[in-house]
Design a protein around this motif. Structure first.
Motif, short mmCIF file in Angstrom:
data_model
loop_
_atom_site.label_atom_id
_atom_site.label_comp_id
_atom_site.label_asym_id
_atom_site.label_seq_id
_atom_site.Cartn_x
_atom_site.Cartn_y
_atom_site.Cartn_z
N SER A 166 14.42 62.42 -12.67
CA SER A 166 15.58 63.01 -13.36
C SER A 166 15.20 64.13 -14.31
O SER A 166 16.01 64.99 -14.61
CB SER A 166 16.37 61.93 -14.11
N THR A 167 13.95 64.12 -14.80
CA THR A 167 13.54 65.17 -15.74
C THR A 167 12.40 66.03 -15.21
O THR A 167 12.12 67.09 -15.75
CB THR A 167 13.07 64.55 -17.08
N GLY A 168 11.69 65.52 -14.20
CA GLY A 168 10.53 66.23 -13.68
C GLY A 168 9.27 66.00 -14.50
O GLY A 168 8.22 66.57 -14.21
N GLU A 169 9.38 65.16 -15.52
CA GLU A 169 8.22 64.89 -16.38
C GLU A 169 7.19 64.05 -15.64
O GLU A 169 7.53 63.23 -14.79
CB GLU A 169 8.63 64.13 -17.64
N ILE A 170 5.93 64.25 -15.98
CA ILE A 170 4.82 63.48 -15.44
C ILE A 170 4.23 62.68 -16.60
O ILE A 170 4.01 63.23 -17.69
CB ILE A 170 3.75 64.38 -14.81
N VAL A 171 4.00 61.39 -16.36
CA VAL A 171 3.49 60.50 -17.40
C VAL A 171 2.33 59.70 -16.83
O VAL A 171 2.41 59.21 -15.70
CB VAL A 171 4.60 59.52 -17.87
N LEU A 172 1.25 59.59 -17.59
CA LEU A 172 0.18 58.70 -17.18
C LEU A 172 0.73 57.28 -17.11
O LEU A 172 1.54 56.88 -17.97
CB LEU A 172 -0.99 58.74 -18.18
N LYS A 173 0.33 56.53 -16.10
CA LYS A 173 0.85 55.18 -15.93
C LYS A 173 0.65 54.33 -17.18
O LYS A 173 1.51 53.53 -17.54
CB LYS A 173 0.19 54.52 -14.72
N GLU A 174 -0.45 54.53 -17.86
CA GLU A 174 -0.73 53.77 -19.09
C GLU A 174 0.25 54.11 -20.22
O GLU A 174 0.37 53.37 -21.18
CB GLU A 174 -2.17 53.98 -19.54
N ASN A 175 0.98 55.22 -20.11
CA ASN A 175 1.96 55.63 -21.12
C ASN A 175 3.39 55.35 -20.69
O ASN A 175 4.33 55.72 -21.39
CB ASN A 175 1.82 57.12 -21.43
N LEU A 176 3.57 54.70 -19.54
CA LEU A 176 4.92 54.51 -19.00
C LEU A 176 5.82 53.70 -19.92
O LEU A 176 6.97 54.07 -20.14
CB LEU A 176 4.85 53.85 -17.62
N GLU A 177 5.32 52.63 -20.47
CA GLU A 177 6.15 51.81 -21.36
C GLU A 177 6.63 52.63 -22.56
O GLU A 177 7.82 52.58 -22.92
CB GLU A 177 5.38 50.58 -21.83
N SER A 178 5.76 53.40 -23.16
CA SER A 178 6.14 54.25 -24.30
C SER A 178 7.17 55.28 -23.87
O SER A 178 8.15 55.53 -24.59
CB SER A 178 4.92 54.96 -24.87
N TYR A 179 6.98 55.87 -22.71
CA TYR A 179 7.91 56.89 -22.21
C TYR A 179 9.30 56.29 -22.01
O TYR A 179 10.30 56.86 -22.44
CB TYR A 179 7.38 57.48 -20.90
N LEU A 180 9.36 55.14 -21.36
CA LEU A 180 10.66 54.50 -21.12
C LEU A 180 11.35 54.13 -22.43
O LEU A 180 12.57 54.24 -22.55
CB LEU A 180 10.50 53.27 -20.23
N SER A 181 10.59 53.72 -23.42
CA SER A 181 11.16 53.41 -24.74
C SER A 181 11.63 54.68 -25.45
O SER A 181 12.76 54.72 -25.96
CB SER A 181 10.12 52.72 -25.63
#
Length: 75
Positions: free
Chosen positions: A49-64
């Motif tokens: 939806s945004t095109g952002e790329i996130v390291l898997k280890e940062n996924l929880e922080s990103y979703l929050s």
């Protein structure tokens, strides 16, 4: 004696170009949403939806941070 040391081919090369990088550096593939370096082989998540790329280890922080997800332990 110093003059002899400086004129050696290997010393002349170091003076011109510096010491060679003897440690192999991992290949850089970009930066994630949080500004962390992504290296070849890292696990990433792409937000369609945004095109952002996130390291898997940062996924929880990103979703929050982005979507307001809340993570808790079931009781």
């Amino acid at each position: 004696m110093l003059k002899e040391d400086i004129t050696k081919p290997e010393n002349t090369q170091v003076l011109k170009t510096g010491y060679p990088n003897l440690v192999a550096q991992p290949e850089h593939a970009g930066i994630d949403f949080y500004g962390h370096e992504i290296l070849i082989g890292d696990s990433i998540v792409m937000d369609p939806s945004t095109g952002e790329i996130v390291l898997k280890e940062n996924l929880e922080s990103y979703l929050s941070d982005v979507y307001g997800f809340s993570f808790k332990t079931a009781e």
